[in-house]
Design an enzyme around this catalytic site. Structure first.
Site, PDB file in Angstrom:
ATOM      1  N   THR A   1       0.923  -1.115   0.000  1.00 47.93           N
ATOM      2  CA  THR A   1       0.000   0.000   0.000  1.00 47.93           C
ATOM      3  C   THR A   1       0.957   1.156   0.000  1.00 47.93           C
ATOM      4  O   THR A   1       2.164   0.932  -0.008  1.00 47.93           O
ATOM      5  CB  THR A   1      -0.861  -0.088   1.274  1.00 47.93           C
ATOM      6  OG1 THR A   1      -1.720  -1.203   1.137  1.00 47.93           O
ATOM      7  CG2 THR A   1      -1.686   1.152   1.542  1.00 47.93           C
TER       8      THR A   1
ATOM      9  N   THR B   1      -4.114   2.379  -1.850  1.00 39.86           N
ATOM     10  CA  THR B   1      -3.733   0.963  -1.987  1.00 39.86           C
ATOM     11  C   THR B   1      -4.372   0.272  -3.180  1.00 39.86           C
ATOM     12  O   THR B   1      -5.450   0.653  -3.648  1.00 39.86           O
ATOM     13  CB  THR B   1      -4.150   0.189  -0.705  1.00 39.86           C
ATOM     14  OG1 THR B   1      -3.632  -1.125  -0.763  1.00 39.86           O
ATOM     15  CG2 THR B   1      -5.649   0.138  -0.518  1.00 39.86           C
TER      16      THR B   1
ATOM     17  N   ASP C   1     -10.164  -7.895   1.365  1.00 45.17           N
ATOM     18  CA  ASP C   1     -10.278  -7.245   2.683  1.00 45.17           C
ATOM     19  C   ASP C   1     -11.641  -7.495   3.329  1.00 45.17           C
ATOM     20  O   ASP C   1     -11.847  -7.195   4.504  1.00 45.17           O
ATOM     21  CB  ASP C   1     -10.026  -5.732   2.574  1.00 45.17           C
ATOM     22  CG  ASP C   1      -8.544  -5.393   2.704  1.00 45.17           C
ATOM     23  OD1 ASP C   1      -7.751  -6.283   3.039  1.00 45.17           O
ATOM     24  OD2 ASP C   1      -8.183  -4.231   2.458  1.00 45.17           O
TER      25      ASP C   1
ATOM     26  N   SER D   1     -10.967  -1.627   6.174  1.00 43.85           N
ATOM     27  CA  SER D   1      -9.548  -1.346   5.927  1.00 43.85           C
ATOM     28  C   SER D   1      -8.816  -1.157   7.252  1.00 43.85           C
ATOM     29  O   SER D   1      -9.442  -0.953   8.298  1.00 43.85           O
ATOM     30  CB  SER D   1      -9.449  -0.063   5.108  1.00 43.85           C
ATOM     31  OG  SER D   1      -8.105   0.347   4.978  1.00 43.85           O
TER      32      SER D   1
ATOM     33  N   GLY E   1       1.160  -1.646   5.099  1.00 42.29           N
ATOM     34  CA  GLY E   1       1.510  -2.793   5.944  1.00 42.29           C
ATOM     35  C   GLY E   1       0.332  -3.665   6.329  1.00 42.29           C
ATOM     36  O   GLY E   1       0.433  -4.437   7.293  1.00 42.29           O
TER      37      GLY E   1
HETATM   38  O1  DON Z   1      -6.993  -1.461   3.359  1.00 44.36           O
HETATM   39  C1  DON Z   1      -6.259  -2.245   3.939  1.00 44.36           C
HETATM   40  O2  DON Z   1      -6.196  -2.350   5.141  1.00 44.36           O
HETATM   41  C2  DON Z   1      -5.334  -3.116   3.111  1.00 44.36           C
HETATM   42  N1  DON Z   1      -5.881  -3.329   1.808  1.00 44.36           N
HETATM   43  C3  DON Z   1      -4.012  -2.465   3.076  1.00 44.36           C
HETATM   44  C4  DON Z   1      -3.019  -3.299   2.344  1.00 44.36           C
HETATM   45  C5  DON Z   1      -1.653  -2.920   2.632  1.00 44.36           C
HETATM   46  O3  DON Z   1      -1.342  -2.108   3.460  1.00 44.36           O
HETATM   47  C6  DON Z   1      -0.670  -3.645   1.885  1.00 44.36           C
HETATM   48  N2  DON Z   1       0.574  -3.081   2.125  1.00 44.36           N
HETATM   49  N3  DON Z   1       1.494  -2.772   2.448  1.00 44.36           N
END
Ligand code: DON
Length: 568
Positions: A379, A397, A421, A450, A471
């Site tokens: 992301t 993201t 998600d 999210s 993350g």
């Molecule tokens: O929205 C969210 O929580 C996830 N889709 C975020 C994904 C993410 O942080 C991946 N990366 N580093």
């Protein structure tokens, strides 16, 4: 680190309206990663030096932090295709010079044809690949609508903000070693999940110094430049997306695209020892969980216990266990589920939650299903503070690295795999090991929960920090630790983001720690009965501090990637 420069550098664009003068400040074939800067006026930190430079250029041209946030996101969609995007979604949190806080939600939504069990086989078992790979994994993209919703707070015309991105896509830019590694790692996926050849695949491996040119993406960005949201959600781009759906069993329709709307929400704002923390509300769990975490540790003498002392870590881990348990049980899209917000963030409730916490002894997550932490999580976050008193934090993201790894043919952008998600089945972990319940089940038009936590810290209604990170499930705990490092342990912005991190998310019942986490601390935690597992790096946090005493901006990009600061 300096990336050189294979092409001669006449930096002008085919695009006539592109003011060459201004674009000339951008050197896509010769740029430097700046980890820590100190500047007087305006600063931008993002995951890529070119994107940070674009944002800083916009500030210098008279744009405010919102202008810079829009331009930086568009640039990231070009120079950081693993996570920067127009085919994904995100959240913007801002504090404006008039004292108002804003929160813009441009999270993807489930298509009209989505249904609760769409990722289960006939025996009712989850088929993980379906929610992760290819067009069926994509939610309706929100980013472009979000950028235009943000324009309400911008000063410059949109064309000025998108031209640098068009330029970078059209002319290309030199890639870093990390960029090359990302593209090489996903070559097989790009080949498998696309029916047409994408620019991300070439015969020989990518290497640092190669130039990535994205003509189709430049064309799409030009349509957006000329037609606004209709350049993306209608006409040619929409037709190309639906064609991609038809080729790959996806379900996003023309109507879905046309109906997509970004939403303005009320930012979460809460007090922590005199600071006001401003962050993202649902459908991100980030803000509410951060409020819970800070509330649960507030009454303990953290600064006395010290940075990463066994007591401090245990306290924070036990708070994390409880916040993530609540997350799994209660949180989902507030337009679909009733979330007991007031109760979950009530100070008495939070204090009571910590009553069964025994110092020196590990708690337990009284559940057996465990998730798996992925090593690669993509992301991206950007932080901006301008000269006028505005501050912005944006996390955006595609979900996984390069999202669904499916590029919309002829339009040149990647589709997200955000549908993962959702809780595809109650109790079954998603790619970040997070479990959920009915609150986050799939339904048409619903937004998936999210963890993204773009956050600002205010002191006497003036911005002190802008921060955030990617993350996956670790986002919330990274922001939490960075805040505790800065506010309790008095660390510099650079130390606050770069010191080794740890993470607990209720399930699996373990403390995950970064590779450089001290062995002696691991042993102390194990002595208390915690299961500690080493994992890869956690997040890539970006931070800017407006030091009130000096008025300088201190901006730092995370050591864990190509993250880079720019300013003036
Ligand atoms: O929205 C969210 O929580 C996830 N889709 C975020 C994904 C993410 O942080 C991946 N990366 N580093």
């Amino acid at each position: 680190m300096r990336y050189l420069i294979l092409l001669g550098m006449t930096v002008c664009t085919l695009h006539t309206a592109c003011a060459q003068q201004k674009i000339n400040d951008l050197h896509p074939y010769d740029y430097t990663i700046e980890k820590d800067i100190k500047v007087l006026h305006g600063a931008v930190v993002s995951a890529h030096p070119l994107a940070s430079r674009v944002g800083a250029m916009i500030l210098q041209q008279g744009g405010n932090a919102v202008d810079a946030a829009i331009a930086t996101q568009l640039a990231l969609a070009v120079v950081y295709p693993g996570a920067g995007n127009i085919g994904g979604g995100g959240f913007l949190v801002g504090h404006l010079k008039n004292g108002r806080n804003i929160a813009i939600d441009y999270r993807e939504t489930a298509p009209a044809k989505a249904y609760r069990d769409m990722y289960l086989d006939s025996a009712g078992n989850p088929v993980t690949q379906l929610s992760l790979d290819g067009p069926l994994a994509a939610g309706i993209p929100g980013t472009v609508a979000g950028l235009f919703a943000s324009m309400k707070y911008a000063k410059l015309p949109f064309v000025k903000l998108i031209d640098p991105a068009i330029f970078l896509a059209e002319k290309g830019f030199v890639i870093t070693a990390a960029d090359a590694e990302g593209l090489n790692t996903y070559k097989g996926d790009f080949e498998k999940l696309n029916t047409t050849k994408t620019v991300f695949v070439k015969n020989e491996p990518w290497k640092a110094g190669d130039t990535l040119v994205q003509k189709e993406l430049a064309h799409t960005l030009t349509l957006i430049r000329n037609k606004g949201t209709a350049g993306f959600y209608q006409g040619e781009t929409a037709a190309n997306m639906v064609a991609e759906m038809n080729r790959g069993k996806g379900i996003i329709s023309l109507q879905d695209l046309k109906n997509y709307k970004a939403r303005e929400r009320n930012a979460v704002a809460f007090n922590y020892k005199g600071y006001t923390i401003v962050t993202m509300p649902l459908p991100s769990s980030g803000g509410i969980c951060l409020q819970q975490l800070m509330g649960m540790v507030e009454n303990y003498p953290l600064s006395q216990w010290g940075f990463q002392s066994p007591q401090s870590i245990q306290l924070m881990v036990e708070a994390e266990r409880r916040a993530y348990a609540d997350r799994a049980q209660f949180l989902g899209d507030p337009d679909f589920v009733k979330v007991p917000m007031a109760k979950l963030t009530d100070k008495k409730y939070l204090a009571a939650r910590m009553q069964d916490f025994t110092p020196g002894k590990a708690g337990s997550s009284d559940h057996t299903k465990a998730g798996v932490f992925p090593e690669s999580e993509e992301t991206t976050h950007l932080s901006i503070i301008d000269d006028e008193g505005n501050a912005i934090a944006v996390t955006t993201t595609l979900n996984g690295h390069f999202g669904s790894r499916t590029v919309v043919a002829k339009s040149g952008f990647l589709l997200n795999n955000e549908m993962d998600d959702f809780s595809v089945k109650p109790g079954v972990p998603n790619m970040y090991g997070l479990v959920g319940t009915e609150a986050n089940s799939i339904a048409p038009h619903k937004r998936m929960l999210s963890s993204m936590t773009p956050t600002l810290v205010l002191q006497q209604n003036q911005v002190l920090y802008s921060l955030g990170t990617p993350g996956g499930s670790t986002i919330i705990t990274s922001v939490f630790q960075t805040l505790i490092n800065a506010l309790e342990f008095g660390m510099s912005p650079s130390d606050a983001i770069n010191k080794p991190k740890f993470h607990h998310q209720w399930l699996p019942d373990q403390v995950a720690v970064e590779p450089d986490f001290p062995d002696s601390t691991i042993q102390s935690l194990e002595g208390m009965g915690y299961k500690v597992v080493k994992r890869g790096y956690i997040g890539r946090t970006e931070i800017i501090k407006r030091a009130p005493e000096s008025r300088y901006l201190e901006a730092s990009g995370d050591k864990r990637g190509d993250d880079s600061a720019a300013g003036y």
